[in-house]
Design an enzyme around this catalytic site. Structure first.
Site, PDB file in Angstrom:
ATOM      1  N   SER A 195       0.866  -1.190   0.000  1.00 36.04           N
ATOM      2  CA  SER A 195       0.000   0.000   0.000  1.00 36.04           C
ATOM      3  C   SER A 195       0.897   1.232   0.000  1.00 36.04           C
ATOM      4  CB  SER A 195      -0.854  -0.010   1.274  1.00 36.04           C
ATOM      5  OG  SER A 195      -1.361   1.278   1.556  1.00 36.04           O
ATOM      6  N   TYR A 246      -1.040  -1.054  10.249  1.00 36.17           N
ATOM      7  CA  TYR A 246      -1.181  -1.191   8.790  1.00 36.17           C
ATOM      8  C   TYR A 246       0.104  -0.715   8.111  1.00 36.17           C
ATOM      9  CZ  TYR A 246      -3.451  -1.175   4.192  1.00 36.17           C
ATOM     10  OH  TYR A 246      -3.781  -1.437   2.877  1.00 36.17           O
TER      11      TYR A 246
HETATM   12  N1  NAD Z   1      -8.899  -1.267  -0.529  1.00 38.20           N
HETATM   13  C1  NAD Z   1      -7.919  -0.385  -0.479  1.00 38.20           C
HETATM   14  O1  NAD Z   1      -8.127   0.847  -0.448  1.00 38.20           O
HETATM   15  C2  NAD Z   1      -6.482  -0.850  -0.519  1.00 38.20           C
HETATM   16  C3  NAD Z   1      -5.479   0.081  -0.799  1.00 38.20           C
HETATM   17  C4  NAD Z   1      -4.165  -0.334  -0.803  1.00 38.20           C
HETATM   18  C5  NAD Z   1      -3.850  -1.670  -0.548  1.00 38.20           C
HETATM   19  N2  NAD Z   1      -4.856  -2.546  -0.280  1.00 38.20           N
HETATM   20  C6  NAD Z   1      -4.469  -3.938   0.007  1.00 38.20           C
HETATM   21  O2  NAD Z   1      -5.050  -4.793  -0.949  1.00 38.20           O
HETATM   22  C7  NAD Z   1      -5.284  -6.081  -0.376  1.00 38.20           C
HETATM   23  C8  NAD Z   1      -6.731  -6.490  -0.624  1.00 38.20           C
HETATM   24  O3  NAD Z   1      -7.582  -5.504  -0.072  1.00 38.20           O
HETATM   25  P1  NAD Z   1      -9.131  -5.426  -0.422  1.00 38.20           P
HETATM   26  O4  NAD Z   1      -9.523  -4.001  -0.325  1.00 38.20           O
HETATM   27  O5  NAD Z   1      -9.424  -6.172  -1.672  1.00 38.20           O
HETATM   28  O6  NAD Z   1      -9.736  -6.193   0.854  1.00 38.20           O
HETATM   29  P2  NAD Z   1     -11.159  -6.928   0.985  1.00 38.20           P
HETATM   30  O7  NAD Z   1     -11.446  -6.939   2.434  1.00 38.20           O
HETATM   31  O8  NAD Z   1     -12.162  -6.342   0.049  1.00 38.20           O
HETATM   32  O9  NAD Z   1     -10.841  -8.413   0.484  1.00 38.20           O
HETATM   33  C9  NAD Z   1     -10.012  -9.271   1.195  1.00 38.20           C
HETATM   34  C10 NAD Z   1     -10.465 -10.703   1.000  1.00 38.20           C
HETATM   35  O10 NAD Z   1      -9.592 -11.539   1.800  1.00 38.20           O
HETATM   36  C11 NAD Z   1     -10.394 -12.562   2.359  1.00 38.20           C
HETATM   37  N3  NAD Z   1      -9.728 -13.102   3.549  1.00 38.20           N
HETATM   38  C12 NAD Z   1      -9.699 -12.552   4.802  1.00 38.20           C
HETATM   39  N4  NAD Z   1      -8.978 -13.343   5.608  1.00 38.20           N
HETATM   40  C13 NAD Z   1      -8.541 -14.391   4.876  1.00 38.20           C
HETATM   41  C14 NAD Z   1      -7.751 -15.531   5.151  1.00 38.20           C
HETATM   42  N5  NAD Z   1      -7.238 -15.751   6.378  1.00 38.20           N
HETATM   43  N6  NAD Z   1      -7.485 -16.407   4.154  1.00 38.20           N
HETATM   44  C15 NAD Z   1      -7.980 -16.196   2.912  1.00 38.20           C
HETATM   45  N7  NAD Z   1      -8.751 -15.121   2.583  1.00 38.20           N
HETATM   46  C16 NAD Z   1      -9.020 -14.247   3.557  1.00 38.20           C
HETATM   47  C17 NAD Z   1     -11.736 -11.913   2.668  1.00 38.20           C
HETATM   48  O11 NAD Z   1     -12.761 -12.877   2.787  1.00 38.20           O
HETATM   49  C18 NAD Z   1     -11.909 -10.980   1.471  1.00 38.20           C
HETATM   50  O12 NAD Z   1     -12.649 -11.598   0.428  1.00 38.20           O
HETATM   51  C19 NAD Z   1      -4.932  -5.933   1.108  1.00 38.20           C
HETATM   52  O13 NAD Z   1      -3.611  -6.391   1.303  1.00 38.20           O
HETATM   53  C20 NAD Z   1      -5.006  -4.440   1.346  1.00 38.20           C
HETATM   54  O14 NAD Z   1      -4.166  -4.002   2.386  1.00 38.20           O
HETATM   55  C21 NAD Z   1      -6.159  -2.176  -0.267  1.00 38.20           C
END
Ligand code: NAD
Length: 253
Positions: free
Chosen positions: A142, A165
């Site tokens: 991120s 985070y």
């Molecule tokens: N959304 C944002 O703004 C953003 C920005 C920068 C980085 N990120 C990073 O991107 C990645 C994905 O984020 P996102 O927004 O898609 O999150 P999200 O919460 O929408 O999706 C995450 C998924 O992971 C699954 N999950 C949770 N625990 C789990 C486990 N133990 N084993 C397998 N699956 C599991 C959940 O069921 C969910 O479907 C993360 O690493 C997050 O830090 C997100």
């Protein structure tokens, strides 16, 4: 660019994972969607409705579950994996607390499940890649992993950016570099994507504050990340290893 490549996406039913899954199929790749949430995973599999995509429930904090996922996925397609994207995002019940209110129990859980999970998933998938003569792994960090938060953007919005985070996401960039070098000369590539904020019904005030640092769009849609994913999974980035690609519309400049 991904034709016939077999790619595994952890957290595949999540916001970012879903966009990656859709794009892998758009590019004629073969897809293993994995998520802990079987309801959402099944729903995505139904929506994609393709013989090139399978959903397998798995928990990325558990070694046996990861090993089962890899072997079931390969059995389904009867061929070895080419790559994996680690998008799973496990969070404790206390996730999102202010620094002053951090509970050590939740902190321990989040540090293990997010950073520990990324390390454990890397260990299992890379050992498997080595048996197959190589492979390609993408981690997701991120903007918070390489800059300090712009705290002023959160004022009056009710939102915060947790200290753990930042620590976890810096750790993800760090393990990407460590592992890329550790597996020198083994046909293993490990890179990282650092997205800016992704649109998800955030308060208008925050969107306005955030976009003041951006070059054009501001907060992104998860689809805006798929170009970087395709590039990293494809042979166009053959000599790119241990790198962190920032997709943030200039927010961190
Ligand atoms: N959304 C944002 O703004 C953003 C920005 C920068 C980085 N990120 C990073 O991107 C990645 C994905 O984020 P996102 O927004 O898609 O999150 P999200 O919460 O929408 O999706 C995450 C998924 O992971 C699954 N999950 C949770 N625990 C789990 C486990 N133990 N084993 C397998 N699956 C599991 C959940 O069921 C969910 O479907 C993360 O690493 C997050 O830090 C997100």
């Amino acid at each position: 660019m991904l034709k016939n490549k077999l790619i595994l996406v952890t957290g595949g039913a999540g916001r970012i994972g879903k966009s990656f899954c859709r794009e892998i199929l758009n590019q004629d790749g073969k897809l293993i969607i994995s998520d802990k949430d079987s309801k959402r995973g099944q729903a995505l599999q139904e929506e994609l409705s393709s013989s090139d995509a399978v959903f397998i429930e798995s928990d990325t904090t558990d070694i046996t579950s990861i090993d089962n996922l890899i072997s079931k996925g390969e059995k389904t397609f009867n061929r070895p994996l080419d790559g994996a994207i680690h998008c799973a995002y496990p969070t404790s019940s206390g996730w999102g607390s202010a620094f002053e209110d951090l509970d050590p129990k939740n902190l321990k859980e989040d540090l293990y499940s997010q950073l520990g999970g990324a390390i454990i998933f890397s260990q299992r998938i890379i050992s498997h890649f080595l048996e197959n003569g190589g492979g390609n792994l993408i981690h997701i960090s991120s903007i918070q992993g390489f800059t300090s938060p712009k705290f002023e953007q959160y004022e009056g919005t009710g939102m915060i950016s947790p200290i753990e985070y930042s620590a976890i996401k810096a750790g993800v960039i760090s393990i990407t570099k460590y592992l890329a070098k550790y597996y020198k000369n083994k046909d293993i590539r490990i890179n990282c994507i650092s997205p800016g904020g992704i649109l998800d019904n955030q308060p208008e005030a925050f969107l306005k504050n955030y976009s003041s640092n951006c070059n054009s769009k501001g907060m992104l849609d998860s689809e805006d990340l798929v170009g970087a994913m395709t590039f990293l999974l494809s042979d166009s980035s053959k000599y790119l290893n241990g790198q962190n690609i920032v997709v943030d519309d200039g927010w961190s400049l």
